[in-house]
Design an enzyme around this catalytic site. Structure first.
Site, PDB file in Angstrom:
ATOM      1  N   HIS A  72      53.987  34.464 -10.894  1.00 51.72           N
ATOM      2  CA  HIS A  72      52.406  33.426 -11.095  1.00 51.72           C
ATOM      3  C   HIS A  72      52.791  32.207 -11.617  1.00 51.72           C
ATOM      4  O   HIS A  72      53.977  31.753 -11.626  1.00 51.72           O
ATOM      5  CB  HIS A  72      51.775  34.359 -12.217  1.00 51.72           C
ATOM      6  CG  HIS A  72      52.528  34.220 -13.510  1.00 51.72           C
ATOM      7  ND1 HIS A  72      53.373  35.207 -13.827  1.00 51.72           N
ATOM      8  CD2 HIS A  72      52.258  33.408 -14.454  1.00 51.72           C
ATOM      9  CE1 HIS A  72      53.934  35.194 -15.164  1.00 51.72           C
ATOM     10  NE2 HIS A  72      53.154  33.862 -15.661  1.00 51.72           N
ATOM     11  N   ASP A  80      50.896  29.424 -13.920  1.00 54.69           N
ATOM     12  CA  ASP A  80      50.329  29.470 -15.253  1.00 54.69           C
ATOM     13  C   ASP A  80      49.022  28.736 -14.827  1.00 54.69           C
ATOM     14  O   ASP A  80      47.763  28.956 -15.283  1.00 54.69           O
ATOM     15  CB  ASP A  80      50.917  28.671 -16.331  1.00 54.69           C
ATOM     16  CG  ASP A  80      51.897  29.863 -16.830  1.00 54.69           C
ATOM     17  OD1 ASP A  80      51.736  31.039 -16.468  1.00 54.69           O
ATOM     18  OD2 ASP A  80      52.859  29.496 -17.584  1.00 54.69           O
ATOM     19  N   HIS A 137      56.999  31.252 -11.653  1.00 53.37           N
ATOM     20  CA  HIS A 137      57.878  31.850 -12.366  1.00 53.37           C
ATOM     21  C   HIS A 137      57.611  33.470 -12.369  1.00 53.37           C
ATOM     22  O   HIS A 137      56.576  34.098 -12.233  1.00 53.37           O
ATOM     23  CB  HIS A 137      58.327  31.532 -13.895  1.00 53.37           C
ATOM     24  CG  HIS A 137      56.757  31.402 -14.644  1.00 53.37           C
ATOM     25  ND1 HIS A 137      56.201  30.525 -14.335  1.00 53.37           N
ATOM     26  CD2 HIS A 137      56.450  32.259 -15.616  1.00 53.37           C
ATOM     27  CE1 HIS A 137      54.927  30.636 -15.321  1.00 53.37           C
ATOM     28  NE2 HIS A 137      55.210  31.506 -15.788  1.00 53.37           N
ATOM     29  N   ARG A 161      61.620  43.547 -26.121  1.00 53.19           N
ATOM     30  CA  ARG A 161      61.790  42.073 -26.150  1.00 53.19           C
ATOM     31  C   ARG A 161      60.511  41.279 -26.681  1.00 53.19           C
ATOM     32  O   ARG A 161      59.311  41.758 -26.398  1.00 53.19           O
ATOM     33  CB  ARG A 161      61.754  41.629 -24.624  1.00 53.19           C
ATOM     34  CG  ARG A 161      61.708  40.038 -24.308  1.00 53.19           C
ATOM     35  CD  ARG A 161      61.561  39.982 -22.838  1.00 53.19           C
ATOM     36  NE  ARG A 161      61.638  38.640 -22.332  1.00 53.19           N
ATOM     37  CZ  ARG A 161      60.611  37.725 -22.154  1.00 53.19           C
ATOM     38  NH1 ARG A 161      59.340  38.250 -22.716  1.00 53.19           N
ATOM     39  NH2 ARG A 161      60.844  36.637 -21.425  1.00 53.19           N
TER      40      ARG A 161
END
Length: 323
Positions: free
Chosen positions: A234, A236, A292, A302
């Site tokens: 995607h 941003d 990214h 995570r």
């Protein structure tokens, strides 16, 4: 005359023998030629087989490499989890994404790129920030593999939905968070904002915190809703029009706390990855120059916090306050 009559058959016998000899020689030459031809053909077949095997191996290698690049998305590591980076910045050409939005001179990106640093936030501070995320997310959590906690809007993943933790839990929030927690959060945000401003040559006062800014907790649990599918590529600026600069503060360590989950810049020809490390800050301009994704987490958990900035004051938000 008798000798002459005997000479005739001898001459005839001699002629037959000579013809047979030449015939034998011719047959031997033909057989030799056939054998040589067969040997040549056999040798050629062997070379063709070797060439085929070699070319097949090369093709297989190329296909394997292509698969690894397209599926793993990893061709170059920008930041290894084992190294402590002072500052690393890679400039890339800006996309045209910013032209479709109102420009704010002295802030809207003219210089684009991505940076990584391990010196802005200490590992001890990252551990304290992580404990804030753990306490908040203990109030809920997604049924899938990705949960978020937004201290600004109050959004918290619960099951397959979101709730406003300030309204949903009311005064109980005072037992979960402290004013010291929120002060640390504000201080970390301020230092990251200054780091971004310095890297891109703009004034930090021209930048405004924007939404969504949130904690994320990701594990290997199967996705239950689209909100759990964090791994899709995607941009941003396309997903959130207000974004001009994006940053992530990692709160856990790649290979120690989790496997997979690396951050991947999807560049043309060679993808580049950032391996999370507690206290590591990764930041970048939010346009399509920085397409990214995040790899799927294979094991462990995570933790990170996404802190985003805009140049448009109309899209700015305030720091969270414990009330």
């Amino acid at each position: 005359m008798a000798p002459q009559r005997r000479a005739g058959p001898k001459a005839a016998e001699s002629g037959v023998g000579s013809a047979g000899t030449w015939a034998d020689r011719g047959e031997r030459r033909r057989l030799s030629s056939v054998r040589k031809s067969r040997a040549h053909q056999e040798s050629r077949r062997k070379w063709l087989k070797v060439a085929f095997l070699v070319s097949s191996a090369v093709l297989l290698s190329l296909l394997s490499w292509s698969y690894l690049v397209s599926e793993d998305g990893v061709a170059e590591v920008l930041a290894h989890y084992s190294e402590s980076l002072q500052d690393r910045f890679i400039e890339v050409p800006c996309s045209e994404d910013y032209d479709s939005h109102k420009r704010f001179e002295g802030c809207t990106p003219r210089k684009c790129g991505r940076g990584i640093t391990d010196t802005v936030i200490t590992r001890e501070e990252a551990e304290r920030i992580r404990r804030i995320a753990e306490r908040g997310l203990s109030l809920g959590g997604s049924d899938g593999g990705a949960s978020i906690l937004d201290l600004h809007s109050g959004a918290l993943s619960v099951g397959k939905h979101f709730v406003n933790l300030y309204r949903y839990f009311g005064d109980k929030i005072q037992e979960v968070f402290t004013e010291e927690d929120f002060q640390l959060y504000r201080d970390v945000r301020r230092r990251i904002q200054q780091t971004i401003a310095q890297a891109f040559g703009i004034s930090s006062s021209s930048m405004y915190l924007t939404k969504p800014t949130f904690f994320s907790r990701i594990n290997s649990t199967e996705a239950k809703t689209t909100h759990d599918e964090y791994w899709h590529p995607h941009i941003d600026k396309v997903t959130y029009g207000s974004f001009d600069y994006t940053s992530l503060l990692y709160l856990s360590d790649y290979t120690e706390d989790f496997g997979g989950g690396r951050f991947v810049f999807m560049d043309v020809g060679a993808n580049k990855t950032v391996e999370p490390r507690a206290g590591r800050v990764s930041f970048f301009t939010s346009g399509s120059e920085n397409l990214h994704r995040v790899e799927k987490v294979r094991w462990g958990t995570r933790y990170a916090i996404t802190i985003s900035f805009t140049c448009n004051p109309d899209h700015g938000i305030e720091d969270p306050v414990l009330t």
